[in-house]
Write a protein that holds these residues in place. Structure first.
Motif, PDB file in Angstrom:
ATOM      1  N   SER A  92       2.904   9.725   9.917  1.00  0.00           N
ATOM      2  CA  SER A  92       1.996   8.643  10.300  1.00  0.00           C
ATOM      3  C   SER A  92       1.670   7.757   9.104  1.00  0.00           C
ATOM      4  O   SER A  92       1.629   6.524   9.210  1.00  0.00           O
ATOM      5  CB  SER A  92       0.709   9.224  10.891  1.00  0.00           C
ATOM      6  N   ALA A  93       1.453   8.407   7.958  1.00  0.00           N
ATOM      7  CA  ALA A  93       1.118   7.648   6.754  1.00  0.00           C
ATOM      8  C   ALA A  93       2.290   6.787   6.300  1.00  0.00           C
ATOM      9  O   ALA A  93       2.114   5.625   5.916  1.00  0.00           O
ATOM     10  CB  ALA A  93       0.696   8.603   5.641  1.00  0.00           C
ATOM     11  N   PHE A  94       3.500   7.341   6.334  1.00  0.00           N
ATOM     12  CA  PHE A  94       4.675   6.595   5.888  1.00  0.00           C
ATOM     13  C   PHE A  94       4.978   5.421   6.816  1.00  0.00           C
ATOM     14  O   PHE A  94       5.398   4.355   6.364  1.00  0.00           O
ATOM     15  CB  PHE A  94       5.895   7.510   5.812  1.00  0.00           C
ATOM     16  N   ILE A  95       4.772   5.631   8.123  1.00  0.00           N
ATOM     17  CA  ILE A  95       5.034   4.558   9.077  1.00  0.00           C
ATOM     18  C   ILE A  95       4.114   3.366   8.810  1.00  0.00           C
ATOM     19  O   ILE A  95       4.524   2.205   8.887  1.00  0.00           O
ATOM     20  CB  ILE A  95       4.832   5.061  10.521  1.00  0.00           C
ATOM     21  N   ALA A  96       2.859   3.664   8.502  1.00  0.00           N
ATOM     22  CA  ALA A  96       1.883   2.596   8.271  1.00  0.00           C
ATOM     23  C   ALA A  96       1.847   2.131   6.823  1.00  0.00           C
ATOM     24  O   ALA A  96       1.180   1.145   6.515  1.00  0.00           O
ATOM     25  CB  ALA A  96       0.493   3.072   8.690  1.00  0.00           C
ATOM     26  N   ALA A  97       2.561   2.831   5.940  1.00  0.00           N
ATOM     27  CA  ALA A  97       2.524   2.493   4.515  1.00  0.00           C
ATOM     28  C   ALA A  97       2.892   1.037   4.225  1.00  0.00           C
ATOM     29  O   ALA A  97       2.252   0.393   3.387  1.00  0.00           O
ATOM     30  CB  ALA A  97       3.425   3.441   3.727  1.00  0.00           C
ATOM     31  N   PRO A  98       3.927   0.476   4.889  1.00  0.00           N
ATOM     32  CA  PRO A  98       4.254  -0.926   4.603  1.00  0.00           C
ATOM     33  C   PRO A  98       3.103  -1.886   4.874  1.00  0.00           C
ATOM     34  O   PRO A  98       3.000  -2.937   4.228  1.00  0.00           O
ATOM     35  CB  PRO A  98       5.437  -1.200   5.546  1.00  0.00           C
ATOM     36  N   LEU A  99       2.224  -1.528   5.819  1.00  0.00           N
ATOM     37  CA  LEU A  99       1.096  -2.408   6.128  1.00  0.00           C
ATOM     38  C   LEU A  99       0.127  -2.481   4.955  1.00  0.00           C
ATOM     39  O   LEU A  99      -0.302  -3.571   4.546  1.00  0.00           O
ATOM     40  CB  LEU A  99       0.377  -1.905   7.385  1.00  0.00           C
ATOM     41  N   LEU A 100      -0.230  -1.318   4.390  1.00  0.00           N
ATOM     42  CA  LEU A 100      -1.128  -1.336   3.238  1.00  0.00           C
ATOM     43  C   LEU A 100      -0.422  -1.871   2.001  1.00  0.00           C
ATOM     44  O   LEU A 100      -1.049  -2.498   1.147  1.00  0.00           O
ATOM     45  CB  LEU A 100      -1.682   0.064   2.969  1.00  0.00           C
ATOM     46  N   SER A 101       0.877  -1.618   1.887  1.00  0.00           N
ATOM     47  CA  SER A 101       1.634  -2.195   0.770  1.00  0.00           C
ATOM     48  C   SER A 101       1.577  -3.715   0.837  1.00  0.00           C
ATOM     49  O   SER A 101       1.457  -4.394  -0.184  1.00  0.00           O
ATOM     50  CB  SER A 101       3.091  -1.717   0.811  1.00  0.00           C
ATOM     51  N   MET A 102       1.652  -4.252   2.047  1.00  0.00           N
ATOM     52  CA  MET A 102       1.548  -5.700   2.240  1.00  0.00           C
ATOM     53  C   MET A 102       0.165  -6.193   1.823  1.00  0.00           C
ATOM     54  O   MET A 102       0.015  -7.250   1.201  1.00  0.00           O
ATOM     55  CB  MET A 102       1.814  -6.040   3.705  1.00  0.00           C
ATOM     56  N   PHE A 103      -0.864  -5.406   2.137  1.00  0.00           N
ATOM     57  CA  PHE A 103      -2.224  -5.768   1.740  1.00  0.00           C
ATOM     58  C   PHE A 103      -2.366  -5.763   0.223  1.00  0.00           C
ATOM     59  O   PHE A 103      -2.965  -6.667  -0.368  1.00  0.00           O
ATOM     60  CB  PHE A 103      -3.217  -4.789   2.362  1.00  0.00           C
ATOM     61  N   TYR A 104      -1.824  -4.728  -0.439  1.00  0.00           N
ATOM     62  CA  TYR A 104      -1.916  -4.645  -1.896  1.00  0.00           C
ATOM     63  C   TYR A 104      -1.235  -5.844  -2.549  1.00  0.00           C
ATOM     64  O   TYR A 104      -1.688  -6.366  -3.559  1.00  0.00           O
ATOM     65  CB  TYR A 104      -1.265  -3.356  -2.399  1.00  0.00           C
TER      66      TYR A 104
END
Length: 287
Positions: free
Chosen positions: A275-287
């Motif tokens: 679940s974390a890896f799937i959503a990781a690109p979203l927070l990476s985009m935020f960073y």
């Protein structure tokens, strides 16, 4: 005089800081497992594990991978003659990485980035649409692999409960680092790196290379070059945070509660990571 784009450099430093935060647990606790089991017990340990899992783990390596692909465009610059220069750099990374994981750090990724960089050579002059398709396919395949691994472990735990499917903790390197010599640590470090690299490629390699391709594609549009479209960036940041943060928080809570339980499940651990890896690109985009 050509002025250097500073944004990729700043983001790269930010990404390296995040990667360091994740790796500290493998330097100070268990070389193989990091903060798991007893290291997550208590309010302080549990809070630290939650923060690392929700904010750092899986996000900054994607950002770093994106920047690796993005920066390749500065070397190639649309000229096929520059591919030899890129290949030389990747070979140098492979050599440096081999020295690094042999003598210093079992969590080295420089070697793999060099290998992936060589693979990236085949995509430099592909159409944007091709890069987009490959990135999506690799991301989906990696997601499917992690999900299937979690489901498989769950089924094994359910129908063969007498067996233990929690990843074995390799304490050989830790023991040698405590009582052995520098040279004695080399074989143990190599064994641990090989195992970690295989698992890393299997579970995260596709996502990392997808980030390479995304970075390469966006570099063609000077995505990080001045002047930056602030309105567009703010919109991307909001979407990344609002969609990614809730998923990361829930996944981190599940992961910590599982680790703190009397009988932790490896399947739940893997599915929380999924679940974390799937959503990781979203927070990476935020960073």
């Amino acid at each position: 005089m050509i002025q250097r784009d500073m944004t990729p450099d700043v983001l790269r430093g930010f990404a390296l800081l995040g990667i360091l935060v994740v790796n500290i647990q493998y330097m100070g606790l268990s070389s193989a497992e990091g903060a798991r089991g007893e290291w997550t017990l208590g309010l302080a340990n549990g809070s630290a594990t939650f923060i690392v899992a929700s904010i750092f783990a899986g996000k900054f390596y994607l950002l770093f991978s994106f920047l690796f692909g993005y920066s390749s465009n500065y070397i190639i610059r649309g000229e096929r003659s520059n591919r030899a220069r890129w290949i030389k750099r990747c070979v140098a990374l492979v050599a440096l990485g081999a020295l690094h994981f042999t003598f210093l750090w079992h969590g080295d990724i420089i070697f793999l980035y060099g290998i992936f960089g060589l693979l990236l050579t085949f995509f430099f002059f592909r159409a944007d649409r091709t890069l987009k398709i490959w990135a999506r396919v690799l991301f989906l395949l990696s997601s499917a692999v992690i999900l299937l691994a979690g489901i498989l472990i769950y089924l094994l735990e359910r129908y063969f409960p007498e067996e233990s499917y929690q990843a074995a903790i390799d304490t050989e390197l830790d023991a040698v680092l405590l009582d052995g010599s520098f040279l004695e640590a080399i074989p143990a470090r190599l064994d641990l790196w090989v195992g970690s690299a295989v698992v890393g490629i299997f579970l995260q390699g596709g996502m990392a290379f997808a980030a390479f391709l995304l970075g390469l594609r966006l570099a063609r549009t000077n995505f990080l070059s001045s002047p930056i479209d602030k309105n567009k960036n703010v919109s991307l940041m909001k979407k990344g945070f609002l969609l990614g943060a809730p998923i990361q928080i829930v996944a981190a809570v599940i992961l910590v509660r599982n680790e703190q339980s009397a009988d932790p499940s490896e399947a739940i651990h893997v599915l929380a990571l999924f679940s974390a890896f799937i959503a990781a690109p979203l927070l990476s985009m935020f960073y």
